[in-house]
Design an enzyme around this catalytic site. Structure first.
Site, mmCIF file in Angstrom:
data_model
loop_
_atom_site.group_PDB
_atom_site.id
_atom_site.type_symbol
_atom_site.label_atom_id
_atom_site.label_comp_id
_atom_site.label_asym_id
_atom_site.label_seq_id
_atom_site.Cartn_x
_atom_site.Cartn_y
_atom_site.Cartn_z
ATOM 1 N N GLU A 86 0.819 -1.218 0.000
ATOM 2 C CA GLU A 86 0.000 0.000 0.000
ATOM 3 C C GLU A 86 0.855 1.271 0.000
ATOM 4 O OE1 GLU A 86 -2.705 -0.853 -0.768
ATOM 5 O OE2 GLU A 86 -3.834 -2.125 0.619
ATOM 6 N N HIS A 98 -2.625 2.765 8.487
ATOM 7 C CA HIS A 98 -3.712 1.978 7.883
ATOM 8 C C HIS A 98 -3.830 0.672 8.662
ATOM 9 C CE1 HIS A 98 -6.105 -0.459 5.292
ATOM 10 N NE2 HIS A 98 -5.091 -1.255 4.997
ATOM 11 N N HIS A 129 -6.692 -2.736 9.894
ATOM 12 C CA HIS A 129 -7.963 -3.444 9.677
ATOM 13 C C HIS A 129 -8.652 -3.608 11.037
ATOM 14 C CE1 HIS A 129 -6.096 -5.627 5.918
ATOM 15 N NE2 HIS A 129 -6.080 -4.321 5.806
ATOM 16 N N TYR A 178 -14.991 15.015 19.793
ATOM 17 C CA TYR A 178 -13.593 14.850 19.403
ATOM 18 C C TYR A 178 -13.396 14.486 17.934
ATOM 19 C CZ TYR A 178 -10.086 15.743 22.942
ATOM 20 O OH TYR A 178 -9.193 16.360 23.763
ATOM 21 N N HIS A 194 -12.746 -2.780 3.683
ATOM 22 C CA HIS A 194 -11.306 -2.962 3.931
ATOM 23 C C HIS A 194 -10.892 -2.360 5.278
ATOM 24 C CE1 HIS A 194 -6.997 -2.629 1.989
ATOM 25 N NE2 HIS A 194 -6.944 -2.951 3.261
HETATM 26 O O1 13P Z 1 -3.201 -4.035 5.086
HETATM 27 C C1 13P Z 1 -2.571 -4.518 4.167
HETATM 28 C C2 13P Z 1 -3.062 -4.469 2.779
HETATM 29 O O2 13P Z 1 -4.121 -3.569 2.662
HETATM 30 C C3 13P Z 1 -1.267 -5.205 4.440
HETATM 31 O O3 13P Z 1 -0.444 -5.169 3.312
HETATM 32 P P1 13P Z 1 1.134 -5.109 3.503
HETATM 33 O O4 13P Z 1 1.518 -6.298 4.379
HETATM 34 O O5 13P Z 1 1.704 -5.213 2.122
HETATM 35 O O6 13P Z 1 1.448 -3.809 4.201
HETATM 36 ZN ZN ZN Z 2 -5.247 -3.225 4.398
#
Ligand code: 13P
Ligand code: ZN
Length: 207
Positions: free
Chosen positions: A74, A93, A95, A120, A160
């Protein structure tokens, strides 16, 4: 902070996210802008709980690897954020559970998926647009984020998870945690009638 201290800060943050359940397995990636305008990013496939300061990926703004392991798939969307917003100095980023659950709902408001009901979010982040679904690593994520970067601090990738920026890695992390907590509150509140902040209350927080 010098480069070594920034590397160590990234390792500490990754471990903290992992230990507190914000990051699981090898999902998620972090990056920050170094003083020489290169990026320090987490390697692809790495567990955020077990990052090594010396193997973090150092990448040019054109995406060329300077040193360390192969960068996150990413990193191109991270670059798009830095290149299109001079205030962006770090990107997180993840999940994480509740924001990712939110990202899977139909009928999100694509312009702002978190209608404010606590202060906030407004004070620290503002509106959170939704980026259409593309598979992880798809260059079109970066194209969408490049367009949105000048006007927003956080984004939700459909089906995502979140992408959050900051003027430091710590600020990006704080903003990510505020957003995750807010998404958790949305699920706790469920279908109960919520008193959302009024436009006047929101305007007062933006001042
Ligand atoms: O969150 C991820 C993909 O969206 C993880 O990917 P990477 O391990 O390449 O950083
Ligand atoms: Zn991801």
């Amino acid at each position: 902070m010098n480069e070594q201290q920034m590397r160590e800060a990234m390792v500490r943050l990754g471990r903290s996210f992992f230990q507190r359940g914000y990051a699981t397995g090898s999902a998620g990636n972090l990056s920050l802008l170094l003083d020489d305008n290169t990026l320090l990013a987490t390697p692809t496939g790495s567990c955020l709980g077990e990052l090594q300061a010396e193997s973090l990926s150092k990448v040019t703004m054109d995406g060329e690897l300077i040193s360390g392991d192969k960068p996150s798939k990413e990193v191109s969307f991270h670059r798009a954020l830095y290149l299109n917003n001079p205030r962006c100095k770090a990107v997180v980023h993840l999940h994480c559970l509740y924001l990712t659950a939110l990202s899977c709902l139909e009928n999100l408001d694509r312009d702002n998926c978190i209608r404010p009901f606590t202060p906030y979010v407004v004070m620290k982040i503002g509106e959170v647009p939704v980026v259409p679904y593309f598979r992880p690593g798809d260059g079109r994520l970066g194209e969408h984020l490049a367009r949105l970067a000048p006007d927003y601090r956080a984004f939700l990738l459909a089906n995502h998870g979140p992408v959050v920026t900051g003027n430091s890695l710590q600020e990006a992390a704080d903003n990510l945690e505020e957003l995750e907590e807010t998404a958790r509150l949305m699920f706790i509140l469920g279908d109960r009638p919520v008193r959302y902040l009024t436009p006047e209350e929101i305007a007062e927080l933006r001042n």
